[in-house]
Design a protein around this motif. Structure first.
Motif, mmCIF file in Angstrom:
data_model
loop_
_atom_site.group_PDB
_atom_site.id
_atom_site.type_symbol
_atom_site.label_atom_id
_atom_site.label_comp_id
_atom_site.label_asym_id
_atom_site.label_seq_id
_atom_site.Cartn_x
_atom_site.Cartn_y
_atom_site.Cartn_z
ATOM 1 N N ARG A 77 51.653 8.473 -18.220
ATOM 2 C CA ARG A 77 51.664 9.936 -18.279
ATOM 3 C C ARG A 77 53.071 10.477 -18.448
ATOM 4 O O ARG A 77 53.316 11.425 -19.188
ATOM 5 C CB ARG A 77 50.998 10.504 -17.031
ATOM 6 N N CYS A 81 58.178 3.484 -11.543
ATOM 7 C CA CYS A 81 56.920 3.932 -10.946
ATOM 8 C C CYS A 81 56.402 2.817 -10.036
ATOM 9 O O CYS A 81 56.143 1.697 -10.503
ATOM 10 C CB CYS A 81 55.906 4.269 -12.030
ATOM 11 N N TYR A 95 53.281 18.831 -12.522
ATOM 12 C CA TYR A 95 52.327 19.647 -13.267
ATOM 13 C C TYR A 95 52.103 21.029 -12.667
ATOM 14 O O TYR A 95 51.511 21.903 -13.314
ATOM 15 C CB TYR A 95 50.985 18.910 -13.382
ATOM 16 N N LYS A 135 54.215 10.063 -22.026
ATOM 17 C CA LYS A 135 53.613 11.048 -22.929
ATOM 18 C C LYS A 135 54.319 12.394 -22.880
ATOM 19 O O LYS A 135 54.297 13.164 -23.836
ATOM 20 C CB LYS A 135 52.129 11.221 -22.587
ATOM 21 N N GLU A 136 54.967 12.679 -21.739
ATOM 22 C CA GLU A 136 55.668 13.956 -21.610
ATOM 23 C C GLU A 136 56.869 14.023 -22.556
ATOM 24 O O GLU A 136 57.255 15.093 -23.013
ATOM 25 C CB GLU A 136 56.153 14.136 -20.163
ATOM 26 N N MET A 172 52.425 13.038 -8.855
ATOM 27 C CA MET A 172 52.640 13.807 -10.079
ATOM 28 C C MET A 172 52.356 15.290 -9.906
ATOM 29 O O MET A 172 52.569 16.076 -10.822
ATOM 30 C CB MET A 172 51.717 13.255 -11.178
ATOM 31 N N GLY A 191 49.335 4.122 -14.450
ATOM 32 C CA GLY A 191 48.893 5.402 -15.011
ATOM 33 C C GLY A 191 50.005 6.437 -14.981
ATOM 34 O O GLY A 191 50.165 7.231 -15.924
ATOM 35 N N THR A 192 50.775 6.444 -13.898
ATOM 36 C CA THR A 192 51.894 7.382 -13.782
ATOM 37 C C THR A 192 52.926 7.127 -14.876
ATOM 38 O O THR A 192 53.438 8.057 -15.504
ATOM 39 C CB THR A 192 52.562 7.251 -12.398
#
Length: 203
Positions: A162, A176, A128, A165-166, A124, A158-159
């Motif tokens: 995340r 993933c 970011y 959420k983006e 990730m 977790g990826t």
């Protein structure tokens, strides 16, 4: 193979721009997984390389692709599209796509392709820390030619959370998955008894 298998046996062109030792390990594992699924596999690299593939894998070369890859020119992708058409493949996979903006520019330049494209991304960090990477990765996730984006990480669940959420990625096109295991675990196995490990340090 950790990714979702293709539904039927097809011709696939697997592309690796810089075939460094790391890329070659990934490329080799990926090709072997495709061969196990009984696909016809062609391999194209941006530089000369030495590695062995399973029987039946076709190594192809393109001096034009090598030339444009050295300067990271978007024209390299267009050369790949042309080669794929010549080979009559139905799917192209790019190993570890480092510059999604280049692929997006190429796709925006040529007529609509009659094939699907997938590619791999690792971790990730780029999402970011590199706004351009992030923007064009999101655009590619919504592009109709992109069939699958493989997002490798140490923690796929977790990826996935995340990325959701983006709210800029089309999650239906993203899988993933775990980072590949590049080395043979047996090469690092000393014994079942932890004491052997400690004793080995002093032998």
């Amino acid at each position: 193979s950790a990714h979702r298998p293709l539904s039927m046996s097809i011709k696939i062109l697997v592309v690796s721009e810089p075939p460094s030792s790391f890329y070659l390990k990934y490329l080799t594992l990926f090709v072997r997984a495709l061969v196990k699924q009984q696909h016809t596999v062609f391999v194209l690299a941006g530089q000369p390389y030495t590695t062995s593939f399973p029987k039946g894998v076709h190594k192809v070369a393109s001096t034009q692709f090598e030339y444009f890859s050295r300067s990271y020119d978007e024209q390299g992708f267009i050369e790949v599209f042309a080669l794929a058409k010549k080979l009559q493949v139905r799917h192209i996979h790019f190993c570890r796509l480092g510059y999604p903006q280049r692929l997006y520019a190429a796709l925006s330049t040529v007529p609509e392709l009659r094939m699907k494209i997938s590619f791999s991304v690792f971790g990730m960090t780029e999402i970011y820390t590199r706004p351009i990477f992030r923007k064009y990765l999101a655009l590619l996730s919504r592009h109709k030619t992109i069939g699958r984006i493989l997002m490798h990480s140490n923690e796929p669940r977790g990826t996935t959370l995340r990325l959701k959420k983006e709210k800029i990625f089309r999650m239906n096109s993203i899988s993933c998955v775990h980072d590949p295991v590049y080395e043979d675990p047996r090469d690092y196995h000393i014994g079942p008894d932890p004491k052997i490990c400690t004793q080995s340090l002093y032998d």
